[in-house]
Design a protein around this motif. Structure first.
Motif, PDB file in Angstrom:
ATOM      1  N   TYR A   1      41.821  43.093  45.027  1.00 53.10           N
ATOM      2  CA  TYR A   1      41.833  44.297  44.197  1.00 53.10           C
ATOM      3  C   TYR A   1      40.639  44.216  43.250  1.00 53.10           C
ATOM      4  CZ  TYR A   1      43.610  47.620  40.699  1.00 53.10           C
ATOM      5  OH  TYR A   1      43.753  48.653  39.820  1.00 53.10           O
ATOM      6  N   ASN A   2      39.770  45.216  43.296  1.00 54.77           N
ATOM      7  CA  ASN A   2      38.549  45.219  42.482  1.00 54.77           C
ATOM      8  C   ASN A   2      38.818  45.806  41.101  1.00 54.77           C
ATOM      9  OD1 ASN A   2      37.211  44.257  44.751  1.00 54.77           O
ATOM     10  ND2 ASN A   2      36.733  46.330  45.463  1.00 54.77           N
TER      11      ASN A   2
ATOM     12  N   TYR B   1      48.005  38.092  40.063  1.00 53.69           N
ATOM     13  CA  TYR B   1      47.977  38.822  41.314  1.00 53.69           C
ATOM     14  C   TYR B   1      48.328  40.271  41.019  1.00 53.69           C
ATOM     15  CZ  TYR B   1      48.205  34.137  43.273  1.00 53.69           C
ATOM     16  OH  TYR B   1      47.948  32.835  43.580  1.00 53.69           O
ATOM     17  N   ALA B   2      47.711  41.182  41.753  1.00 47.25           N
ATOM     18  CA  ALA B   2      47.985  42.583  41.455  1.00 47.25           C
ATOM     19  C   ALA B   2      47.603  43.467  42.637  1.00 47.25           C
ATOM     20  CB  ALA B   2      47.224  43.020  40.211  1.00 47.25           C
TER      21      ALA B   2
ATOM     22  N   GLY C   1      30.953  45.449  32.489  1.00 50.79           N
ATOM     23  CA  GLY C   1      30.309  45.882  33.717  1.00 50.79           C
ATOM     24  C   GLY C   1      30.435  44.908  34.856  1.00 50.79           C
ATOM     25  N   ASP C   2      31.171  43.824  34.645  1.00 50.56           N
ATOM     26  CA  ASP C   2      31.377  42.863  35.720  1.00 50.56           C
ATOM     27  C   ASP C   2      32.501  43.327  36.650  1.00 50.56           C
ATOM     28  OD1 ASP C   2      29.432  41.227  34.629  1.00 50.56           O
ATOM     29  OD2 ASP C   2      30.889  40.181  33.344  1.00 50.56           O
ATOM     30  N   CYS C   3      32.399  42.937  37.900  1.00 49.44           N
ATOM     31  CA  CYS C   3      33.422  43.279  38.898  1.00 49.44           C
ATOM     32  C   CYS C   3      34.248  42.034  39.204  1.00 49.44           C
ATOM     33  CB  CYS C   3      32.770  43.813  40.161  1.00 49.44           C
ATOM     34  SG  CYS C   3      33.964  44.368  41.408  1.00 49.44           S
ATOM     35  N   LEU C   4      35.570  42.122  38.947  1.00 50.05           N
ATOM     36  CA  LEU C   4      36.475  41.025  39.228  1.00 50.05           C
ATOM     37  C   LEU C   4      37.266  41.330  40.494  1.00 50.05           C
ATOM     38  CD1 LEU C   4      37.903  40.244  35.668  1.00 50.05           C
ATOM     39  CD2 LEU C   4      35.986  39.142  36.841  1.00 50.05           C
ATOM     40  N   PHE C   5      37.556  40.273  41.233  1.00 51.51           N
ATOM     41  CA  PHE C   5      38.356  40.400  42.441  1.00 51.51           C
ATOM     42  C   PHE C   5      39.679  39.668  42.212  1.00 51.51           C
ATOM     43  CE2 PHE C   5      34.012  40.902  43.832  1.00 51.51           C
ATOM     44  CZ  PHE C   5      34.088  41.984  44.691  1.00 51.51           C
TER      45      PHE C   5
END
Length: 630
Positions: free
Chosen positions: A141-142, A118-119, A148-152
């Motif tokens: 939080y993106n 968590y952040a 190049g991948d987007c993590l949530f």
């Protein structure tokens, strides 16, 4: 009459509708600074004056301009605004802190699942004024990866999010402002205080992680929540401030006269620092031989293995003589260097209250185990300072071969050897002076006190010297062993101290060892029979009600100059069957002393006590071995 005038005023204002209607409250003048006439001084008054000064508002002058003329210079300008701001800050600091501000810490996931992170962005303390603000704050939080991948990354688990949305809804935000702060994961946090300081809301918090606790995987963060009513929010000036964990301790005071000579000598030494005790072995070693049996029993029962599983103990002992008409209180404080200081305060009492009650004060400071106790503990008595006494002598005039001129019982101070020699020469012969070596003192740095007294054959042993700032005197503690041998001419006393303490009075706080019999404390009975004598000394300490049994021995001309502990019996609290008395029977053979609640049977090599634990209990019998006095 006042009601009639009020009714008249109201009727007049009603009849002349062209005039503004004044409220009943307004018949009493408002306080200076209440610019908007709402019967309080707050940020709204500042806004009202600000608009007036820039020409975008007016001030109600029904009661005159004095309400806005804060500096009383008969005009309203920016200087009045500055003064009003100060007054508003003072008013708010008093009124706001009387209102409770809700606060709590919530861990973003109680279950702490492995592999889940968590952040939130750093510096994520913010103001939440609506549900929309809350949703934006708690949105994932993106994070962009190197591929190049987007993590949530979620701010919290769903259970915690649902709870936050349930508690902070539209109804909540109608009357409140929410302050949130996203904090790193630890063992936990607590708020020290949330209050206004100089007009600013200061939120102080600390980490509750126990000393020495470590973990090998990151812990989930915490969300700190502070809900502030809007009427306290004012201009929204606030700050989060992390502080050191407050030092928590419990201080307990006990006083007992059931002490030994060793205990008095130990507690009289002001150079000894308080003791840090972390287990029962250390406690037993420290108190052994310093107290009567009942005191030791009580301390060991209170501070046992179970106690030391979660606590440490700081134990400080202070001797108080029958001439010390005061008791001491103590507080424990911890400084920025993690040093613990026991700060003492002296409180004077009626002189008759402690008459003849020489004993030991026990100050016990209980500290939770999670504090680091490897640091030192010091004692601070604002009125008492330890004094270095390089030498003290009590020279018998008989052993020195001189006759004593007795008129010097009050100590006199000398700063030079010449002054002391001149003083002594007026009282002793030249041959007598040859027996005194006054050159042994460090006259360059120290002063010497001299006095004399007449006494029986006596041995003096200096325990401690301290300077009492309040009384401007040196407090000299001595043990005195007295026997009934040959009568001496007297003693010459020489006390050497630093020149800083020249000219003080001297208070001799003496402990007469031969008089340190258990009979000084509580209830006692002496039983004398052929060839031996016994004493029962009953007393209370910290919930323990006991009677110690001693065998007494005559020494020379002294009736009882020595005693030996035999055993202890216990009673119910507040039950004292053994009263003062002195029963004597010089017949041979078994001797029985029979009282209402106990019997005392003396045999050739033992003593038996039959007693009741309480007034209506069954009888108990105990036998203790004795030793012949011859």
């Amino acid at each position: 009459m006042k009601k009639q005038l009020l009714a008249l005023a109201l009727s007049i204002t009603t009849a002349f509708s062209a005039f503004p209607l004044v409220s009943v409250e307004a018949l009493e003048p408002p306080m200076q600074g209440d610019v908007n006439l709402d019967w309080t001084i707050n940020i709204a008054d500042l806004v009202c004056m600000q608009k007036y000064l820039i020409g975008k508002g007016t001030i109600d002058t029904s009661f005159g301009m004095y309400i806005a003329d804060i500096n009383n210079d008969e005009k309203v300008d920016v200087f009045d605004y500055i003064e009003l701001r100060k007054r508003v800050e003072e008013w708010c600091s008093l009124s706001r802190n009387d209102v409770k501000i809700e606060s709590r810490f919530t861990q973003v996931d109680q279950s702490i699942p492995l592999g889940v992170k968590y952040a939130r962005p750093s510096g994520s303390a913010c103001i939440i004024r609506s549900v929309e603000d809350l949703e934006n704050y708690l949105s994932p939080y993106n994070v962009m990866t190197v591929d190049g991948d987007c993590l949530f990354i979620d701010a919290a688990c769903q259970e915690v999010l649902d709870d936050l949305y349930a508690r902070y809804d539209d109804e909540f935000f109608r009357n409140n402002v929410l302050l949130l702060n996203y904090m790193t994961g630890t063992a936990g946090y607590e708020f020290e205080s949330i209050k206004y300081e100089d007009g600013k809301l200061v939120i102080k918090y600390y980490d509750t992680t126990p000393y020495g606790l470590t973990w090998y995987a990151p812990l989930p963060p915490y969300i700190a929540e502070v809900a502030v009513p809007k009427d306290l929010w004012a201009d929204g000036d606030f700050t989060w401030k992390r502080v050191e964990k407050p030092f928590e301790s419990q201080v307990k005071y006990d006083y007992t006269k059931a002490v030994t000579v060793e205990g008095i000598k130990y507690a009289s030494d002001t150079s000894k620092q308080p003791n840090i005790i972390t287990n029962t072995d250390q406690l037993n070693t420290l108190i052994s031989g310093k107290f009567r049996t009942g005191v030791e029993m009580s301390l060991k029962d209170t501070y046992n293995d179970e106690f030391f599983e979660s606590n440490n103990l700081i134990l400080d002992m202070n001797y108080k003589s029958e001439r010390d008409f005061f008791y001491t209180s103590v507080t424990a404080e911890k400084n920025e260097r993690d040093e613990i200081t026991l700060k003492y305060d002296r409180k004077f009492i009626n002189e008759t209250y402690f008459s003849g009650n020489s004993g030991i004060e026990l100050h016990q400071v209980v500290v939770p185990k999670y504090y680091d106790m490897s640091t030192r503990v010091t004692r601070e008595k604002n009125w008492l300072t330890a004094v270095n006494a390089p030498s003290y002598s009590a020279d018998s005039c008989m052993s020195l071969g001189m006759s004593l001129y007795i008129d010097d019982s009050s100590p006199k101070c000398f700063d030079t050897e010449e002054d002391l020699q001149s003083y002594l020469a007026e009282r002793f012969s030249e041959d007598d002076l040859n027996n005194l070596d006054t050159s042994r003192f460090d006259w360059e740095n120290n002063s010497v006190y001299f006095w004399s007294d007449a006494n029986v054959d006596t041995e003096y042993n200096l325990v401690d010297v301290a300077f009492d700032k309040d009384e401007n005197q040196l407090v000299m503690s001595r043990t005195i062993w007295t026997s009934c041998g040959d009568i001496a001419d007297g003693y010459l006393h020489f006390l050497e101290v630093d020149k800083e303490y020249s000219g003080c009075n001297i208070y001799e706080r003496n402990v007469y060892v031969s008089d340190n019999m258990p009979k000084h404390d509580g209830k006692s009975c002496i039983f004398e029979c052929y060839g031996s004598a016994f004493m029962i000394n009953q007393y209370q300490f910290n919930g323990k009600n006991v009677a110690d049994i001693y065998q007494l021995y005559p020494v020379g001309m002294v009736r009882f100059g020595r005693y030996e502990y035999i055993g202890t019996i216990e009673f119910e609290t507040d039950y004292f069957p053994i009263t003062d008395g002195n029963l004597t029977d010089y017949t041979k053979g078994d001797v029985v002393f029979d009282e209402s609640d106990y019997t005392f049977t003396v045999k050739e090599d033992s003593v038996t006590i039959k007693y009741k634990y309480s007034a209506d209990s069954d009888w108990t019998e105990r036998t203790f071995d004795t030793v012949s006095a011859y």
